[in-house]
Design an enzyme around this catalytic site. Structure first.
Site, PDB file in Angstrom:
ATOM      1  N   GLY A  43       0.932  -1.287  -0.081  1.00 18.28           N
ATOM      2  CA  GLY A  43       0.214  -0.087  -0.086  1.00 18.28           C
ATOM      3  C   GLY A  43       0.825   1.226   0.046  1.00 18.28           C
ATOM      4  O   GLY A  43       2.035   1.358  -0.202  1.00 18.28           O
ATOM      5  N   PHE A  44       0.190   2.228   0.382  1.00 18.60           N
ATOM      6  CA  PHE A  44       0.868   3.580   0.108  1.00 18.60           C
ATOM      7  C   PHE A  44       1.952   3.695   1.274  1.00 18.60           C
ATOM      8  O   PHE A  44       3.324   3.802   0.846  1.00 18.60           O
ATOM      9  CB  PHE A  44      -0.068   4.841   0.195  1.00 18.60           C
ATOM     10  CG  PHE A  44       0.404   5.927   0.583  1.00 18.60           C
ATOM     11  CD1 PHE A  44       1.325   6.446  -0.319  1.00 18.60           C
ATOM     12  CD2 PHE A  44      -0.127   6.963   1.526  1.00 18.60           C
ATOM     13  CE1 PHE A  44       1.903   7.893  -0.158  1.00 18.60           C
ATOM     14  CE2 PHE A  44       0.373   8.236   2.055  1.00 18.60           C
ATOM     15  CZ  PHE A  44       1.536   8.628   1.115  1.00 18.60           C
ATOM     16  N   ILE A  45       1.534   3.567   2.566  1.00 22.68           N
ATOM     17  CA  ILE A  45       2.559   3.774   3.449  1.00 22.68           C
ATOM     18  C   ILE A  45       3.524   2.824   3.491  1.00 22.68           C
ATOM     19  O   ILE A  45       4.739   2.814   3.765  1.00 22.68           O
ATOM     20  CB  ILE A  45       1.986   4.208   4.762  1.00 22.68           C
ATOM     21  CG1 ILE A  45       1.252   5.557   4.875  1.00 22.68           C
ATOM     22  CG2 ILE A  45       3.070   4.249   5.972  1.00 22.68           C
ATOM     23  CD1 ILE A  45       0.529   6.116   6.248  1.00 22.68           C
TER      24      ILE A  45
ATOM     25  N   ASP B  62       0.580  -8.811   1.724  1.00 15.63           N
ATOM     26  CA  ASP B  62      -0.782  -8.029   1.067  1.00 15.63           C
ATOM     27  C   ASP B  62      -1.553  -8.851   0.079  1.00 15.63           C
ATOM     28  O   ASP B  62      -1.188  -9.784  -0.254  1.00 15.63           O
ATOM     29  CB  ASP B  62       0.028  -6.951   0.274  1.00 15.63           C
ATOM     30  CG  ASP B  62      -0.843  -5.680   0.471  1.00 15.63           C
ATOM     31  OD1 ASP B  62      -1.940  -5.789   0.317  1.00 15.63           O
ATOM     32  OD2 ASP B  62      -0.432  -4.611   0.922  1.00 15.63           O
TER      33      ASP B  62
ATOM     34  N   LEU C 127       0.313  -2.871   8.880  1.00 14.75           N
ATOM     35  CA  LEU C 127      -0.157  -1.773   8.339  1.00 14.75           C
ATOM     36  C   LEU C 127      -1.591  -2.141   7.567  1.00 14.75           C
ATOM     37  O   LEU C 127      -2.308  -1.317   7.270  1.00 14.75           O
ATOM     38  CB  LEU C 127       0.551  -1.244   7.451  1.00 14.75           C
ATOM     39  CG  LEU C 127       1.527   0.056   7.740  1.00 14.75           C
ATOM     40  CD1 LEU C 127       2.251  -0.485   8.978  1.00 14.75           C
ATOM     41  CD2 LEU C 127       2.542   0.246   6.689  1.00 14.75           C
TER      42      LEU C 127
ATOM     43  N   TYR D 283     -14.518   2.395  11.151  1.00 15.03           N
ATOM     44  CA  TYR D 283     -13.393   2.520  11.177  1.00 15.03           C
ATOM     45  C   TYR D 283     -12.470   2.666  12.322  1.00 15.03           C
ATOM     46  O   TYR D 283     -11.542   2.121  12.893  1.00 15.03           O
ATOM     47  CB  TYR D 283     -12.781   3.463   9.917  1.00 15.03           C
ATOM     48  CG  TYR D 283     -11.426   3.551   9.532  1.00 15.03           C
ATOM     49  CD1 TYR D 283     -10.754   2.263   9.278  1.00 15.03           C
ATOM     50  CD2 TYR D 283     -10.499   4.589  10.112  1.00 15.03           C
ATOM     51  CE1 TYR D 283      -9.296   2.493   9.031  1.00 15.03           C
ATOM     52  CE2 TYR D 283      -9.321   4.462   9.764  1.00 15.03           C
ATOM     53  CZ  TYR D 283      -8.540   3.577   9.223  1.00 15.03           C
ATOM     54  OH  TYR D 283      -7.258   3.389   8.941  1.00 15.03           O
TER      55      TYR D 283
ATOM     56  N   LYS E 160     -10.368   0.255  14.712  1.00 17.37           N
ATOM     57  CA  LYS E 160      -8.890   0.611  15.047  1.00 17.37           C
ATOM     58  C   LYS E 160      -8.738   0.760  16.735  1.00 17.37           C
ATOM     59  O   LYS E 160      -7.566   0.177  17.153  1.00 17.37           O
ATOM     60  CB  LYS E 160      -8.588   1.764  14.497  1.00 17.37           C
ATOM     61  CG  LYS E 160      -8.162   1.689  12.856  1.00 17.37           C
ATOM     62  CD  LYS E 160      -6.851   0.913  12.461  1.00 17.37           C
ATOM     63  CE  LYS E 160      -6.451   0.674  11.102  1.00 17.37           C
ATOM     64  NZ  LYS E 160      -5.225   0.062  11.187  1.00 17.37           N
TER      65      LYS E 160
END
Ligand code: UDP
Length: 340
Positions: A10-12, A31, A77, A150, A154
């Site tokens: 992913g992005f991060i 992933d 992540l 969400y 978390k």
């Protein structure tokens, strides 16, 4: 060091993988989808033999357990993230973010591997006590509003992390604040910055929700990555929660103006901005957050990381990347053709 990153394409995750590869470490990624974001790592001779990607889900405990055995440090992540998912697929959000996190922690405990869990600034909900401090109250809306699933998922992950910490597992929790930069999602999707990017690439006006007075702390990815690495590497971080962000508070209108300037457009020209009511954009099952700003004292003092990239510089780098990247030019070109 061998670093396992769930959600590492992913992005991060892809930026984090690259940072550890650059440091000379080995990186294992799990992933559900391999993306263009990590493809060049496999072909990079400097990373030869140090990057491994395994397609799989954090819902698969056996897979996780096997990979955890090979790791010295795990960054968790993997998550279902993005406003469209909170509203359209609350089941997926809750399932992956709660059950997946539980699996990661269980596998880490089984293999005695330190875990850095990526949580979110959504945790603070609509608290008005800005800047948000890590150990302050959370304020959430009713469970009938899907948006809060969400944040709740978390928070459950954080509780699980602390529960495992009681059993002796070293854990660190970090909460990201609007991280952006090259390789952010595809244009038009997910986040305000990529939505604006798509609109700018097509020469359309920017859509601002309400009056654009709502604020965020836009955090450039390089700053976020330095702090993320420190969470795993700094001994005093263990057992703690860290906001990862910047202290600069930016309104959405300001962001729009900085981005318009980047594309050589007049930010004061009313033709360049369209104001839309929140319901028009997100429907009824959504509540926006007025101000979201972190207190980053812990990041600065314990992790010893100072944000270095200004919004103007970060937006410039990000826009340059989107303008020149074929992957992202393609949908723009297709959309432009459709319009003709
Ligand atoms: N926003 C906007 N125009 C858009 C998309 C989003 O003004 O086309 C606003 C949105 O209402 C929110 C902010 O930008 O206040 C940030 O939204 P984003 O979806 O990036 O995520 P959030 O920070 O709310 O999690």
């Amino acid at each position: 060091m061998r670093v396992l990153i769930t959600g590492g394409t992913g992005f991060i995750g892809s930026h984090l993988a690259q940072a550890f590869l650059e440091r000379g470490d080995s990186v294992l990624v799990i992933d559900t989808a391999s993306t263009a974001k990590v493809l060049d790592f496999r072909n990079n001779p400097a990373y030869a033999g140090r990057f491994q990607y395994v397609k799989g889900s954090v819902l698969d405990y056996t897979l996780l357990d096997g990979m955890m055995r090979k790791a010295d440090l795990c960054y968790h992540l993997a998550a279902v993230v993005g406003v469209e998912h909170y509203v359209d697929d609350p089941f997926g959000v809750l399932d992956v973010n709660i059950n997946g996190t539980q699996n990661v922690l269980r596998a880490a405990f089984h293999n005695d591997t330190k875990v850095v869990f990526s949580s979110t600034s959504e945790i603070y909900g609509k608290s008005t006590k800005v800047p948000f401090k890590e150990y302050e109250e959370r304020v959430l809306g009713p469970t009938s509003i899907d948006r809060w699933c969400y944040s709740t998922s978390k928070a459950a992950g954080e509780h699980f992390a602390f529960a495992y910490a009681k059993f002796g597992l070293p854990v660190v929790i970090l909460r990201y604040f609007n991280v952006y930069g090259p390789k952010l999602d595809k244009i038009d999707r997910g986040r305000v910055l990529t939505i604006f990017m798509g609109q700018l690439l097509r020469g359309e006006p920017l859509t601002i929700v309400n009056e654009g007075r709502q604020t965020r702390a836009f955090t450039y990815v390089d700053d976020a990555i330095r702090a993320t690495m420190a969470c795993g590497l700094v001994e005093q971080a263990v057992g703690g929660i860290f906001n990862i962000g910047t202290d600069r508070e930016t309104t959405i209108l300001e962001l729009a103006k900085v981005m318009l300037k980047e594309f050589g457009k007049n930010p004061e020209d009313p033709k360049n901005i369209v104001f839309k009511k929140q319901e028009e954009v997100y429907g009824k099952s959504y509540q926006d957050i007025d101000r979201r700003v972190p207190d980053v004292t812990r990041m600065k003092t314990i992790l010893n990381v100072q944000p270095q990239i200004s919004l103007e510089e970060g937006v410039h780098k990000t826009c340059e990347w989107f303008k020149r990247t074929e992957n992202f030019r393609e949908p723009y070109a297709a959309a432009a053709l459709e319009k003709k």
